[in-house]
Design an enzyme around this catalytic site. Structure first.
Site, PDB file in Angstrom:
ATOM      1  N   ARG A   1      85.274  14.869  -0.463  1.00  0.00           N
ATOM      2  CA  ARG A   1      84.062  15.680  -0.619  1.00  0.00           C
ATOM      3  C   ARG A   1      84.310  16.629  -1.788  1.00  0.00           C
ATOM      4  NH1 ARG A   1      82.075  20.708   1.011  1.00  0.00           N
ATOM      5  NH2 ARG A   1      79.839  20.734   1.538  1.00  0.00           N
TER       6      ARG A   1
ATOM      7  N   LYS B   1      88.261  24.943  -3.322  1.00  0.00           N
ATOM      8  CA  LYS B   1      88.636  25.808  -2.214  1.00  0.00           C
ATOM      9  C   LYS B   1      89.577  26.902  -2.708  1.00  0.00           C
ATOM     10  CE  LYS B   1      86.551  23.772   1.333  1.00  0.00           C
ATOM     11  NZ  LYS B   1      87.203  22.862   2.271  1.00  0.00           N
TER      12      LYS B   1
END
Length: 294
Positions: free
Chosen positions: A278, A235
């Site tokens: 995840r 991210k």
């Protein structure tokens, strides 16, 4: 909560957290976009490399993935929204081959009920909805009819607008309340509570400060009584942290630092009680469980 019911399978995490490996049948996802598909200038996928996709599924499983998450439309900040027909084209072209290549539980990453319905008919047993069911009011019914597991995420805005000055008075309290409301709505719609997992949505309408607050207080979400899934892998927050620690770092040093920060964040999440991570690189994050340095 020590398990998550996903279709006929029960995922247990009473001994260790589980890993959700990421696969994208998209040309524009920020990590592996275009790795398994080729698109024309309009974004329509014209070719699928099913052998490469199957091989990646095998690698993720071999590295320790416990379930796989397949996406047919990028939800990265500013990503273009594709039509339902295009998302279905991508999913239906690859999901049968992926289902044949791996017997791991398969999740479909979509906020569209029509796409989730088709994916579940083709073998998916989990719906991963970043909107927590708020973008499509039919999603809860699809999950209930298929007896699927569902991960309800939190987002402020849409993928196209979410990173345009996101604002919260108290990000932890507001995300907590939104996830509680999403869970309750799905339970009222007939989805068993044991089939519901929650995701605070790092990077989905959150600044770096918001993301850090959620990571630091992730244990607060255990009070909701559901399994927790968090996706921090690759991210923007990881890149921002690396750049703050080493301003002007060379490409190789920045990549190494990002890996170190990613594992450090994962360890913090696991200590805070997160049940499922995840991730793109399962092998790297396996150190969270083993206690090694990867």
């Amino acid at each position: 909560m020590t398990h998550w019911q996903v279709g006929a399978k029960c995922l247990n995490f009473d001994k260790r957290p589980l890993f959700m490996g990421i696969l994208n049948a998209t040309p524009d996802s920020f990590s592996d976009g275009g790795q398994f598909v080729t698109a024309d200038a309009s974004g329509h996928v014209v070719d699928f490399n099913l052998d490469l996709l199957a091989a990646q599924a095998f690698r993720l499983a071999h590295a320790g993935a416990d379930l796989l998450d397949l996406g047919g439309m990028s939800t990265a900040p500013g990503a273009a929204e594709v039509s339902v027909a295009e998302e279905l084209h991508r999913i239906t072209s690859v999901l049968p081959a992926l289902r044949e290549a791996s017997d791991l539980p398969l999740s479909i990453d979509t906020y569209r009920a029509e796409v989730a319905d088709v994916a579940c008919r083709l073998g998916a047993s989990i719906v991963n909805d970043i909107s927590g069911g708020t973008f499509d009011s039919d999603m809860a019914d699809v999950v209930r009819r298929h007896g699927a597991g569902v991960c309800l995420g939190h987002i402020q805005g849409t993928p196209q607008t979410m990173q345009t000055q996101p604002h919260y008075d108290n990000v932890v309290d507001e995300v907590y309340s939104a996830l509680a409301a999403a869970r309750d709505a799905f339970v009222r719609a007939g989805v068993p509570q044991a089939a519901i997992c929650l995701d605070p949505g790092l990077g989905f309408g959150k600044s770096l400060r918001h993301n850090i607050a959620l990571v630091r207080h992730i244990d607060r979400f255990l009070d909701l009584g559901q399994p927790l899934l968090v996706g921090h892998s690759r991210k923007r927050m990881i890149t921002e942290l690396a750049q703050r620690l080493r301003p002007g770092a060379a490409t190789e040093e920045l990549a190494r630092l990002k890996d170190e920060i990613s594992v450090r964040v994962a360890r913090t999440l696991v200590r805070g009680g997160v049940h499922i991570l995840r991730v793109h690189d399962v092998q790297l994050h396996a150190s969270v469980v083993s206690g090694g340095d990867s």
